[in-house]
Design a protein around this motif. Structure first.
Motif, PDB file in Angstrom:
ATOM      1  N   GLY A 212       0.898  -1.311   0.045  1.00  0.00           N
ATOM      2  CA  GLY A 212       0.102  -0.053  -0.004  1.00  0.00           C
ATOM      3  C   GLY A 212       0.901   1.190   0.050  1.00  0.00           C
ATOM      4  N   LEU A 213       1.901   1.260   0.682  1.00  0.00           N
ATOM      5  CA  LEU A 213       2.931   2.544   0.891  1.00  0.00           C
ATOM      6  C   LEU A 213       3.242   2.665  -0.264  1.00  0.00           C
ATOM      7  CD1 LEU A 213       4.315   1.678   4.354  1.00  0.00           C
ATOM      8  CD2 LEU A 213       2.774   3.864   3.802  1.00  0.00           C
ATOM      9  N   GLN A 214       3.857   1.746  -1.140  1.00  0.00           N
ATOM     10  CA  GLN A 214       4.489   1.700  -2.311  1.00  0.00           C
ATOM     11  C   GLN A 214       3.604   2.217  -3.415  1.00  0.00           C
ATOM     12  OE1 GLN A 214       6.662  -2.167  -2.984  1.00  0.00           O
ATOM     13  NE2 GLN A 214       8.499  -1.132  -1.977  1.00  0.00           N
ATOM     14  N   ASN A 215       2.132   2.201  -3.523  1.00  0.00           N
ATOM     15  CA  ASN A 215       1.396   2.557  -4.303  1.00  0.00           C
ATOM     16  C   ASN A 215       0.670   4.029  -4.187  1.00  0.00           C
ATOM     17  OD1 ASN A 215       1.473   0.227  -6.309  1.00  0.00           O
ATOM     18  ND2 ASN A 215       0.615  -0.971  -4.777  1.00  0.00           N
ATOM     19  N   VAL A 216       1.333   4.425  -3.164  1.00  0.00           N
ATOM     20  CA  VAL A 216       0.398   5.911  -2.856  1.00  0.00           C
ATOM     21  C   VAL A 216       0.950   6.932  -4.069  1.00  0.00           C
ATOM     22  CG1 VAL A 216       0.426   7.876  -1.236  1.00  0.00           C
ATOM     23  CG2 VAL A 216       0.604   5.593  -0.331  1.00  0.00           C
ATOM     24  N   PRO A 217       0.075   7.599  -4.658  1.00  0.00           N
ATOM     25  CA  PRO A 217       0.494   8.379  -5.790  1.00  0.00           C
ATOM     26  C   PRO A 217       1.568   9.510  -5.413  1.00  0.00           C
ATOM     27  CG  PRO A 217      -1.882   8.051  -5.881  1.00  0.00           C
ATOM     28  CD  PRO A 217      -1.427   7.522  -4.499  1.00  0.00           C
ATOM     29  N   LYS A 218       2.646   9.602  -6.173  1.00  0.00           N
ATOM     30  CA  LYS A 218       3.566  10.778  -5.861  1.00  0.00           C
ATOM     31  C   LYS A 218       2.961  11.876  -5.947  1.00  0.00           C
ATOM     32  CE  LYS A 218       7.836   8.016  -6.840  1.00  0.00           C
ATOM     33  NZ  LYS A 218       6.968   6.704  -6.827  1.00  0.00           N
ATOM     34  N   GLU A 235       3.785  14.328   6.127  1.00  0.00           N
ATOM     35  CA  GLU A 235       3.192  13.547   4.898  1.00  0.00           C
ATOM     36  C   GLU A 235       2.626  12.134   5.342  1.00  0.00           C
ATOM     37  OE1 GLU A 235       6.729  12.960   2.597  1.00  0.00           O
ATOM     38  OE2 GLU A 235       6.639  14.722   1.482  1.00  0.00           O
ATOM     39  N   LEU A 236       3.304  11.640   6.578  1.00  0.00           N
ATOM     40  CA  LEU A 236       2.733  10.452   6.979  1.00  0.00           C
ATOM     41  C   LEU A 236       1.337  10.569   7.448  1.00  0.00           C
ATOM     42  CD1 LEU A 236       3.356   7.372   7.879  1.00  0.00           C
ATOM     43  CD2 LEU A 236       4.256   8.265  10.102  1.00  0.00           C
ATOM     44  N   TRP A 237       1.025  11.752   8.350  1.00  0.00           N
ATOM     45  CA  TRP A 237      -0.201  11.841   9.152  1.00  0.00           C
ATOM     46  C   TRP A 237      -1.133  12.370   8.020  1.00  0.00           C
ATOM     47  CZ3 TRP A 237      -2.165  10.277  13.286  1.00  0.00           C
ATOM     48  CH2 TRP A 237      -3.268  10.634  13.818  1.00  0.00           C
ATOM     49  N   TYR A 238      -0.801  13.260   7.239  1.00  0.00           N
ATOM     50  CA  TYR A 238      -2.047  13.968   6.397  1.00  0.00           C
ATOM     51  C   TYR A 238      -2.179  13.140   5.062  1.00  0.00           C
ATOM     52  CZ  TYR A 238      -2.094  17.652   9.692  1.00  0.00           C
ATOM     53  OH  TYR A 238      -1.864  18.333  10.794  1.00  0.00           O
ATOM     54  N   PRO A 242      -4.124   8.230   5.406  1.00  0.00           N
ATOM     55  CA  PRO A 242      -5.403   8.207   4.633  1.00  0.00           C
ATOM     56  C   PRO A 242      -5.552   7.436   3.489  1.00  0.00           C
ATOM     57  CG  PRO A 242      -5.110  10.430   5.249  1.00  0.00           C
ATOM     58  CD  PRO A 242      -3.706   9.651   5.585  1.00  0.00           C
ATOM     59  N   SER A 243      -4.328   7.572   2.634  1.00  0.00           N
ATOM     60  CA  SER A 243      -4.325   6.542   1.452  1.00  0.00           C
ATOM     61  C   SER A 243      -4.262   5.040   1.683  1.00  0.00           C
ATOM     62  CB  SER A 243      -3.293   7.186   0.818  1.00  0.00           C
ATOM     63  OG  SER A 243      -2.969   8.535   0.467  1.00  0.00           O
ATOM     64  N   VAL A 244      -3.606   4.547   2.940  1.00  0.00           N
ATOM     65  CA  VAL A 244      -3.528   3.038   2.890  1.00  0.00           C
ATOM     66  C   VAL A 244      -4.807   2.575   4.030  1.00  0.00           C
ATOM     67  CG1 VAL A 244      -1.247   3.265   2.365  1.00  0.00           C
ATOM     68  CG2 VAL A 244      -1.846   3.809   4.654  1.00  0.00           C
ATOM     69  N   LYS A 245      -5.756   3.187   3.990  1.00  0.00           N
ATOM     70  CA  LYS A 245      -6.747   2.825   5.128  1.00  0.00           C
ATOM     71  C   LYS A 245      -7.214   1.390   4.928  1.00  0.00           C
ATOM     72  CE  LYS A 245      -9.219   6.391   7.616  1.00  0.00           C
ATOM     73  NZ  LYS A 245     -10.636   6.924   8.012  1.00  0.00           N
ATOM     74  N   PRO A 246      -7.224   0.980   3.575  1.00  0.00           N
ATOM     75  CA  PRO A 246      -7.666  -0.327   3.455  1.00  0.00           C
ATOM     76  C   PRO A 246      -6.629  -1.318   3.768  1.00  0.00           C
ATOM     77  CG  PRO A 246      -8.300   0.783   1.517  1.00  0.00           C
ATOM     78  CD  PRO A 246      -7.406   1.722   2.322  1.00  0.00           C
ATOM     79  N   LEU A 321     -11.716   1.612  11.877  1.00  0.00           N
ATOM     80  CA  LEU A 321     -11.116   1.613  10.615  1.00  0.00           C
ATOM     81  C   LEU A 321     -12.023   1.413   9.611  1.00  0.00           C
ATOM     82  CD1 LEU A 321      -7.586  -0.023  11.453  1.00  0.00           C
ATOM     83  CD2 LEU A 321      -8.074   2.246  11.540  1.00  0.00           C
ATOM     84  N   GLY A 322     -13.204   0.907   9.555  1.00  0.00           N
ATOM     85  CA  GLY A 322     -13.833   0.462   8.304  1.00  0.00           C
ATOM     86  C   GLY A 322     -14.787   1.370   8.008  1.00  0.00           C
ATOM     87  N   ARG A 323     -14.798   2.748   8.683  1.00  0.00           N
ATOM     88  CA  ARG A 323     -16.116   3.667   8.411  1.00  0.00           C
ATOM     89  C   ARG A 323     -16.011   4.018   7.044  1.00  0.00           C
ATOM     90  NH1 ARG A 323     -14.773   7.342  13.522  1.00  0.00           N
ATOM     91  NH2 ARG A 323     -14.601   5.734  14.993  1.00  0.00           N
ATOM     92  N   ASP A 324     -15.086   4.195   6.344  1.00  0.00           N
ATOM     93  CA  ASP A 324     -14.854   4.763   4.911  1.00  0.00           C
ATOM     94  C   ASP A 324     -14.919   3.876   4.019  1.00  0.00           C
ATOM     95  OD1 ASP A 324     -14.612   7.314   6.405  1.00  0.00           O
ATOM     96  OD2 ASP A 324     -12.574   7.544   6.290  1.00  0.00           O
TER      97      ASP A 324
END
Length: 324
Positions: A212-218, A235-238, A242-246, A321-324
């Motif tokens: 998941g971390l390697q696929n976060v759009p640059k 960067e990590l928090w904001y 949010p990008s790797v919630k699944p 963690l599953g609300r979204d």
């Protein structure tokens, strides 16, 4: 006589056979109609659904049914009602101790293993691409190595004589005057199991985090810099979290299941049963009654309790963690 399907004011379907006469269409009939309409999709899902039903759904139902019986494999199951559950929670002191040990291991190794998995995966994404495979291999290898093989290393490390690696260094540094029995002392058994379990906890959840971390759009990081983000923790928090919630949800579920199923590590390190049952987990208790005493009805009751604990913790994780 032909019939027409119409929809009434509250959104439910009705079958019109005669003027002024309406008959509700059953939910099963509507489901069957949808299945026929999407039969190709269901056909592709059939292999998984069959295997899931045979090896998951049916065993769960069978375990629940057997938990209300006395069954020793040789004789036919004899219905005893709630006697197994009453015995578990009222008369079985070892099981109550196993619950305490299991929860201690779960509430320590679960969150710590989860955080360590994510932080190590995040650390790997920060190093150059050519070194990532090496770090991934180093962190992931312990989780795929059998507990028997790993116990050989840890038994030597925690050995209760002067040849034990940890005792040797502690005595050499003057911290201890004589060897300490790490694997026999009831006060140190649980910390040792926690330590080894954490070492072996970088499993599927760790790989999910890494993917998941390697696929976060640059582009998100570039946009963040334009919006005022300057530090890595920002960067990590904001952006990253949010990008790797699944992946966070998947890793949490896997970590809960893994932390509640600690058995091999305890057995290989401190024996079965452990001294004064200090390392006795729910799965150890289940193994004892299922495969040593062959009291399958009682073992099924233990399995049902463990299943309900896992289900409750997973519901809690999905609520967070599953609300979204």
């Amino acid at each position: 006589m032909s019939s027409n399907v119409t929809t009434n004011t509250n959104g439910s379907s009705v079958a019109e056979t005669l003027p002024g006469h309406h008959v509700p269409v059953g939910r099963w009939k509507k489901t069957w109609t949808e299945m026929k309409r999407n039969k190709i999709s269901y056909l592709l899902l059939a292999p998984f659904l069959i295997l899931f039903t045979v090896f998951t759904i049916i065993p769960i139902i069978t375990s629940v049914a057997l938990s209300f019986t006395y069954y020793n494999i040789i004789e036919s199951p004899n219905f005893v009602g709630l006697s197994n559950y009453r015995l578990l929670f009222v008369d079985d002191d070892i099981f109550l101790k196993a619950i305490g040990v299991t929860f201690t291991l779960a509430f320590v190794t679960g969150p710590l293993g989860y955080i360590l998995s994510f932080l190590l995966a995040w650390f790997i994404t920060q190093v150059p691409q050519k070194f990532r495979f090496f770090y991934t291999l180093c962190f992931y290898t312990p989780s795929v190595t059998s507990a028997v093989a790993m116990s050989v290393v840890w038994l030597y490390f925690f050995a209760g004589d002067r040849k034990g690696l940890l005792n040797h260094f502690l005595i050499k540094l003057g911290i201890l005057n004589e060897p300490y029995l790490f694997l026999q002392n009831v006060d140190s058994i649980v910390p040792v199991i926690i330590f080894v379990s954490l070492w072996m906890s970088m499993g599927i959840g760790f790989l999910a985090f890494l993917a998941g971390l390697q696929n976060v759009p640059k582009e998100l990081y570039e946009a963040g810099k334009i919006d005022g983000i300057r530090f890595r923790w920002q960067e990590l928090w904001y952006i990253t979290l949010p990008s790797v919630k699944p992946q966070l949800l998947f890793g949490a579920v896997m970590q809960v299941v893994q932390s509640l199923q600690i058995f091999d590590v305890s057995t290989q390190l401190v024996g079965f049963p452990s001294p004064l049952y200090a390392g006795h987990t729910i799965l150890s208790h289940l193994h004892d009654y299922a495969f040593i005493r062959f009291e399958m009805g009682y073992a099924s009751a233990i399995a049902v309790v463990l299943f309900l604990i896992m289900l409750g913790l997973n519901k809690f994780i999905f609520a967070i963690l599953g609300r979204d």
